[in-house]
Design an enzyme around this catalytic site. Sequence first.
Site, PDB file in Angstrom:
ATOM      1  N   CYS A   2      34.978  53.783  41.544  1.00  0.00           N
ATOM      2  CA  CYS A   2      33.977  54.819  41.390  1.00  0.00           C
ATOM      3  C   CYS A   2      34.358  56.029  42.255  1.00  0.00           C
ATOM      4  CB  CYS A   2      32.568  54.388  41.752  1.00  0.00           C
ATOM      5  SG  CYS A   2      31.968  53.015  40.777  1.00  0.00           S
ATOM      6  N   ARG A  27      39.782  56.537  40.096  1.00  0.00           N
ATOM      7  CA  ARG A  27      38.990  55.519  40.785  1.00  0.00           C
ATOM      8  C   ARG A  27      38.103  54.718  39.827  1.00  0.00           C
ATOM      9  NH1 ARG A  27      38.849  56.593  46.301  1.00  0.00           N
ATOM     10  NH2 ARG A  27      37.101  55.175  46.471  1.00  0.00           N
ATOM     11  N   TRP A  76      33.438  52.715  37.652  1.00  0.00           N
ATOM     12  CA  TRP A  76      34.117  51.463  37.290  1.00  0.00           C
ATOM     13  C   TRP A  76      33.032  50.407  37.393  1.00  0.00           C
ATOM     14  CZ3 TRP A  76      35.176  46.640  39.373  1.00  0.00           C
ATOM     15  CH2 TRP A  76      36.205  45.917  38.759  1.00  0.00           C
ATOM     16  N   ASN A 102      28.783  54.064  44.985  1.00  0.00           N
ATOM     17  CA  ASN A 102      30.035  53.317  44.852  1.00  0.00           C
ATOM     18  C   ASN A 102      29.869  52.062  45.697  1.00  0.00           C
ATOM     19  OD1 ASN A 102      32.713  52.441  44.743  1.00  0.00           O
ATOM     20  ND2 ASN A 102      33.358  53.828  46.387  1.00  0.00           N
ATOM     21  N   GLY A 103      30.194  50.903  45.149  1.00  0.00           N
ATOM     22  CA  GLY A 103      30.100  49.673  45.931  1.00  0.00           C
ATOM     23  C   GLY A 103      29.203  48.663  45.242  1.00  0.00           C
ATOM     24  N   GLU A 487      57.165  42.485  41.486  1.00  0.00           N
ATOM     25  CA  GLU A 487      56.657  43.844  41.262  1.00  0.00           C
ATOM     26  C   GLU A 487      56.938  44.297  39.827  1.00  0.00           C
ATOM     27  OE1 GLU A 487      54.813  46.098  42.272  1.00  0.00           O
ATOM     28  OE2 GLU A 487      55.606  48.080  41.803  1.00  0.00           O
ATOM     29  N   LYS A 491      53.861  45.306  37.328  1.00  0.00           N
ATOM     30  CA  LYS A 491      53.754  46.640  36.731  1.00  0.00           C
ATOM     31  C   LYS A 491      53.692  46.546  35.215  1.00  0.00           C
ATOM     32  CE  LYS A 491      53.219  48.635  39.369  1.00  0.00           C
ATOM     33  NZ  LYS A 491      53.054  49.017  40.775  1.00  0.00           N
ATOM     34  N   GLU A 494      50.314  45.227  34.019  1.00  0.00           N
ATOM     35  CA  GLU A 494      49.262  46.188  34.317  1.00  0.00           C
ATOM     36  C   GLU A 494      49.176  47.303  33.275  1.00  0.00           C
ATOM     37  OE1 GLU A 494      50.185  47.871  38.097  1.00  0.00           O
ATOM     38  OE2 GLU A 494      48.203  48.729  38.364  1.00  0.00           O
ATOM     39  N   HIS A 510      63.342  24.479  38.347  1.00  0.00           N
ATOM     40  CA  HIS A 510      62.218  23.628  38.743  1.00  0.00           C
ATOM     41  C   HIS A 510      61.036  23.812  37.790  1.00  0.00           C
ATOM     42  CE1 HIS A 510      64.378  22.560  42.336  1.00  0.00           C
ATOM     43  NE2 HIS A 510      64.666  23.839  42.473  1.00  0.00           N
ATOM     44  N   LYS A 613      42.035  52.541  40.443  1.00  0.00           N
ATOM     45  CA  LYS A 613      43.070  52.618  41.463  1.00  0.00           C
ATOM     46  C   LYS A 613      42.625  52.055  42.806  1.00  0.00           C
ATOM     47  CE  LYS A 613      46.873  55.159  43.081  1.00  0.00           C
ATOM     48  NZ  LYS A 613      47.779  54.096  42.639  1.00  0.00           N
TER      49      LYS A 613
HETATM   50  C1  F6R Z   1      49.466  47.927  41.159  1.00  0.00           C
HETATM   51  C2  F6R Z   1      48.499  48.531  42.068  1.00  0.00           C
HETATM   52  C3  F6R Z   1      47.552  47.637  42.790  1.00  0.00           C
HETATM   53  C4  F6R Z   1      47.387  48.104  44.252  1.00  0.00           C
HETATM   54  C5  F6R Z   1      46.353  47.232  44.973  1.00  0.00           C
HETATM   55  C6  F6R Z   1      46.211  47.626  46.436  1.00  0.00           C
HETATM   56  O1  F6R Z   1      50.277  48.894  40.576  1.00  0.00           O
HETATM   57  O2  F6R Z   1      48.446  49.726  42.212  1.00  0.00           O
HETATM   58  O3  F6R Z   1      47.976  46.323  42.727  1.00  0.00           O
HETATM   59  O4  F6R Z   1      48.620  48.019  44.886  1.00  0.00           O
HETATM   60  O5  F6R Z   1      45.113  47.347  44.340  1.00  0.00           O
HETATM   61  O6  F6R Z   1      45.824  48.952  46.564  1.00  0.00           O
HETATM   62  P1  F6R Z   1      45.970  49.730  47.936  1.00  0.00           P
HETATM   63  O7  F6R Z   1      47.433  49.890  48.217  1.00  0.00           O
HETATM   64  O8  F6R Z   1      45.275  51.032  47.725  1.00  0.00           O
HETATM   65  O9  F6R Z   1      45.310  48.878  48.980  1.00  0.00           O
END
Ligand code: F6R
Length: 618
Positions: A2, A27, A76, A102-103, A487, A491, A494, A510, A613
């Site tokens: 949010c 956000r 969100w 927000n929250g 990673e 990605k 996601e 394994h 994000k």
């Molecule tokens: C993946 C991604 C998320 C963040 C995670 C932590 O691409 O962006 O997995 O890495 O939500 O976010 P921060 O770094 O803001 O604590």
Amino acid sequence: MCGIVGYVGPRPSQEILLSGLARLEYRGYDSAGIAVIDGQGDLGMRKRAGKLSVLRDDLASHPLADGTTGIGHTRWATHGGPTDENAHPHLADDDKLAVIHNGIIENFAELKAELESAGYAFRSQTDTEVAAVLLGREYAASGDLVDAFRATVTRLEGAFTLLAMHRDQPGLVVGARRNSPLVIGLGEGENFLGSDVAAFVEHTRHALAIGQDQIVAITPEGVEVTDFHGAVVEVEPFEVTWDAAAADKGGWRSFMAKEVAEEPEAVANTLLGRIRNGVVEIPELDGLDDLFAGITRMVVIAAGTAAYASDGHVGKYAIEQWTRVPVEVELAHEFRYRDPVLTPETLVISISQSGETMDTLMAVKYAREHGAKTLSICNTQGATIPRESDAIVYTHAGPEVAVASTKAFVAQITALYLLGLHIARIRGALSPSEISQSVRELEAIPAKIRKVLDTETEHIAQLSHWMADTRSVLFLGRHVGYPIALEGALKLKEITYIHAEGFAAGELKHGPIALIEPGQPVFVIVPSPRESALLHAKVVSNIEEIRARGARVIAIAEEGDVAVLPKADEVLRIPLAGPLFEPLLAVVPLHLFAMGLAEAKGLDVDQPRNLAKSVTVE
Ligand code: F6R
């Protein structure tokens, strides 16, 4: 999660709110709304499910009377689905009062029951509306928004940033925060509130960070911050170090494309000012040698890309090797709830791009409360996690807007490496020449990333295009290549929504090798044959094993590694680097690939479904 923006001043506020929301849309983007007190002293509100553009179009076709006091929200969803009714703002006190949030208000059910039994009705399924109605009741009793706000927030449990304004007090926006972000922007005759500085950076770079359990009242003339008991508190001013242009797309097709292209600068800027004559000296850590001198153990905590997908693990290998202090890596949300052993000799290092991730924040607080020392690596000034930590090392990746983290990831590894070398120097674990050799490696990374971008972008775009219908991709790596495999898989999941998994190549036999069937694409991160002949040979054997079962192998290998050529269907090249530094290069093709595949599938790479994000709820 949010985005929140508030404005008071002389200017019409709608466009200020909407452009602030556009910068905060990362956000949350399932609904958006604004409320404005117009020139007649009426409170107007518009909110719509969908992305911000839906709200914008609605306002363009059915304009709302403008005014100079306003609040805006991009959501969100937590409580209640993404509908028009559940979108914020929520109104109360006969629609004279507007609230955004927000929250999560954890005791909303009991508060709602209390209000319902007193005859109040609700229009949404949200916890936010409960706060709005409660505030309306308090306002009716006191007639003063700040007093009513104080009486309201002290009854709320959970995490919240709340903003409110009342038709009868134009020129005033009040805000409060507990475990959720809120920053103040200071203008000339106007003031702003935002979830982060992006909300107002195009208007002012002068900011104030407010602390936990504090209330702020902004008017055009000033700002007053008090605690939840009404005592005035001093707050820390800071200057935003980037300008609005840094958070714009700047001609790129997506924020993600821009941010991947900025990976060289993210590393270079994180190194800037921290290396003097081949020695790592981090100015933020001046005078804090004691923090590192007596530690016997380090625990790196983070979530998502910052941890699970690798930074923590990459950092573990390097920091442990350099400092000879044992390093553990743990997901913040697991760490927090398992009663970890913490002593004053434990240094807990948190990593967070946003500095607001609730899982990480709670873990940092827990670590402090249980006697550990805490240091945070963070990309966002004024964020909560650094404020809760004993020390901070900022990454200087610049604002990251795309939901999928890319440039922040390489900046985080860079900052961890700097920290490792800093601690190794203080503890005398490495000689000056060993440190300066690693420093030289780090300094060479930006140009090497640039080379990967220059030489492989086109190749990977083609590869992604050919693979547009792929339904599953596997990633393999060993040593520091293993977290890079994780990673790569994260990605891809996601932003392309296809099955992807990363494995330690040694795990293959394994279990995971059973997944290999003819045509299964597998990315393999191949260690350098010069630096680690043994590991290289092992990974080449792993390639043989999956090829024998029909896998389609895409190898990420250093320039000049000819041994992989006959074994792989495709080879993506990275420049030569020491083994600990390869991850900073090997990850770049994986970021490009995830983005390329999402584009080939016609997906929104910046705002993938179901995500936001900044994950500010647990
Ligand atoms: C993946 C991604 C998320 C963040 C995670 C932590 O691409 O962006 O997995 O890495 O939500 O976010 P921060 O770094 O803001 O604590």
